[in-house]
Write a protein that holds these residues in place. Structure first.
Motif, PDB file in Angstrom:
ATOM      1  N   UNK A  73       5.223  75.874  26.962  1.00 11.74           N
ATOM      2  CA  UNK A  73       4.267  76.679  26.929  1.00 11.74           C
ATOM      3  C   UNK A  73       3.012  76.310  26.537  1.00 11.74           C
ATOM      4  N   UNK A  74       3.066  75.800  25.176  1.00 12.07           N
ATOM      5  CA  UNK A  74       1.770  75.281  24.499  1.00 12.07           C
ATOM      6  C   UNK A  74       1.343  74.090  25.477  1.00 12.07           C
ATOM      7  N   UNK A  75       2.169  73.275  25.905  1.00 14.74           N
ATOM      8  CA  UNK A  75       1.511  72.273  26.468  1.00 14.74           C
ATOM      9  C   UNK A  75       0.913  72.490  27.819  1.00 14.74           C
ATOM     10  N   UNK A  76       1.544  73.508  28.525  1.00 17.31           N
ATOM     11  CA  UNK A  76       0.896  74.214  29.868  1.00 17.31           C
ATOM     12  C   UNK A  76      -0.553  74.982  29.449  1.00 17.31           C
ATOM     13  N   UNK A  77      -0.567  75.523  28.204  1.00 14.90           N
ATOM     14  CA  UNK A  77      -1.676  76.198  27.983  1.00 14.90           C
ATOM     15  C   UNK A  77      -2.748  75.016  27.725  1.00 14.90           C
ATOM     16  N   UNK A  78      -2.603  74.048  27.093  1.00 16.43           N
ATOM     17  CA  UNK A  78      -3.519  72.994  26.998  1.00 16.43           C
ATOM     18  C   UNK A  78      -3.916  72.330  28.165  1.00 16.43           C
ATOM     19  N   UNK A  79      -2.879  72.068  29.087  1.00 18.14           N
ATOM     20  CA  UNK A  79      -3.325  71.441  30.455  1.00 18.14           C
ATOM     21  C   UNK A  79      -4.125  72.534  31.118  1.00 18.14           C
ATOM     22  N   UNK A  80      -4.051  73.413  31.248  1.00 15.93           N
ATOM     23  CA  UNK A  80      -4.779  74.662  31.755  1.00 15.93           C
ATOM     24  C   UNK A  80      -6.174  74.899  31.301  1.00 15.93           C
ATOM     25  N   UNK A  81      -6.364  74.425  29.961  1.00 16.49           N
ATOM     26  CA  UNK A  81      -7.407  74.560  29.324  1.00 16.49           C
ATOM     27  C   UNK A  81      -8.325  73.243  29.766  1.00 16.49           C
ATOM     28  N   UNK A  82      -7.889  72.290  29.818  1.00 17.81           N
ATOM     29  CA  UNK A  82      -8.379  71.053  30.295  1.00 17.81           C
ATOM     30  C   UNK A  82      -8.969  71.082  31.892  1.00 17.81           C
ATOM     31  N   UNK A  83      -7.871  71.805  32.558  1.00 16.12           N
ATOM     32  CA  UNK A  83      -8.376  71.990  33.997  1.00 16.12           C
ATOM     33  C   UNK A  83      -9.473  72.776  34.003  1.00 16.12           C
ATOM     34  N   UNK A  84      -9.697  73.818  33.337  1.00 18.78           N
ATOM     35  CA  UNK A  84     -10.557  74.844  33.294  1.00 18.78           C
ATOM     36  C   UNK A  84     -11.835  74.210  32.913  1.00 18.78           C
ATOM     37  N   UNK A  85     -11.924  73.367  31.762  1.00 24.31           N
ATOM     38  CA  UNK A  85     -13.086  72.589  31.490  1.00 24.31           C
ATOM     39  C   UNK A  85     -13.517  71.489  32.457  1.00 24.31           C
ATOM     40  N   UNK A  86     -12.713  70.918  33.258  1.00 27.90           N
ATOM     41  CA  UNK A  86     -13.074  70.055  34.427  1.00 27.90           C
ATOM     42  C   UNK A  86     -13.825  70.705  35.308  1.00 27.90           C
ATOM     43  N   UNK A  87     -13.060  71.933  35.713  1.00 23.16           N
ATOM     44  CA  UNK A  87     -13.712  72.724  36.760  1.00 23.16           C
ATOM     45  C   UNK A  87     -14.973  73.119  36.618  1.00 23.16           C
ATOM     46  N   UNK A  88     -15.313  73.709  35.219  1.00 25.86           N
ATOM     47  CA  UNK A  88     -16.547  74.149  34.865  1.00 25.86           C
ATOM     48  C   UNK A  88     -17.456  73.024  34.921  1.00 25.86           C
ATOM     49  N   UNK A  89     -17.070  71.886  34.699  1.00 25.08           N
ATOM     50  CA  UNK A  89     -18.113  70.742  34.692  1.00 25.08           C
ATOM     51  C   UNK A  89     -18.551  70.409  36.228  1.00 25.08           C
ATOM     52  N   UNK A  90     -17.403  70.452  37.038  1.00 21.98           N
ATOM     53  CA  UNK A  90     -17.615  70.276  38.546  1.00 21.98           C
ATOM     54  C   UNK A  90     -18.655  71.225  39.002  1.00 21.98           C
ATOM     55  N   UNK A  91     -18.323  72.670  38.527  1.00 22.06           N
ATOM     56  CA  UNK A  91     -19.290  73.562  39.051  1.00 22.06           C
ATOM     57  C   UNK A  91     -20.718  73.335  38.734  1.00 22.06           C
ATOM     58  N   UNK A  92     -20.769  73.064  37.178  1.00 23.74           N
ATOM     59  CA  UNK A  92     -22.026  72.623  36.751  1.00 23.74           C
ATOM     60  C   UNK A  92     -22.679  71.531  37.545  1.00 23.74           C
ATOM     61  N   UNK A  93     -22.128  70.522  37.926  1.00 23.63           N
ATOM     62  CA  UNK A  93     -22.762  69.350  38.652  1.00 23.63           C
ATOM     63  C   UNK A  93     -23.266  69.890  39.855  1.00 23.63           C
ATOM     64  N   UNK A  94     -22.257  70.730  40.826  1.00 29.30           N
ATOM     65  CA  UNK A  94     -22.694  71.160  42.014  1.00 29.30           C
ATOM     66  C   UNK A  94     -24.123  72.061  41.905  1.00 29.30           C
TER      67      UNK A  94
END
Length: 55
Positions: A27-48
């Motif tokens: 669960x901890x590992x999955x939450x960390x991966x989801x947080x990283x994905x969310x950060x990457x998604x926000x960066x992609x949205x900001x870039x567009x």
């Protein structure tokens, strides 16, 4: 007979404890991966949005 029951019960609790530890680790590992994905998604949205503003 008492020793056999003691071994069975202690083995059950050891397996139960190990299962809880493993599930919490996953669960901890999955939450960390989801947080990283969310950060990457926000960066992609900001870039567009920046690209749209530049056009």
């Amino acid at each position: 007979m008492f020793v056999a029951w003691l071994i069975v019960i202690s083995t059950f609790f050891i397996c139960l404890y190990a299962t809880v530890i493993i599930i919490n680790g996953l669960k901890e590992k999955e939450q960390q991966e989801l947080a990283e994905l969310h950060t990457q998604l926000n960066i992609a949205i900001n870039n567009t949005e920046i690209m749209k503003q530049a056009i």
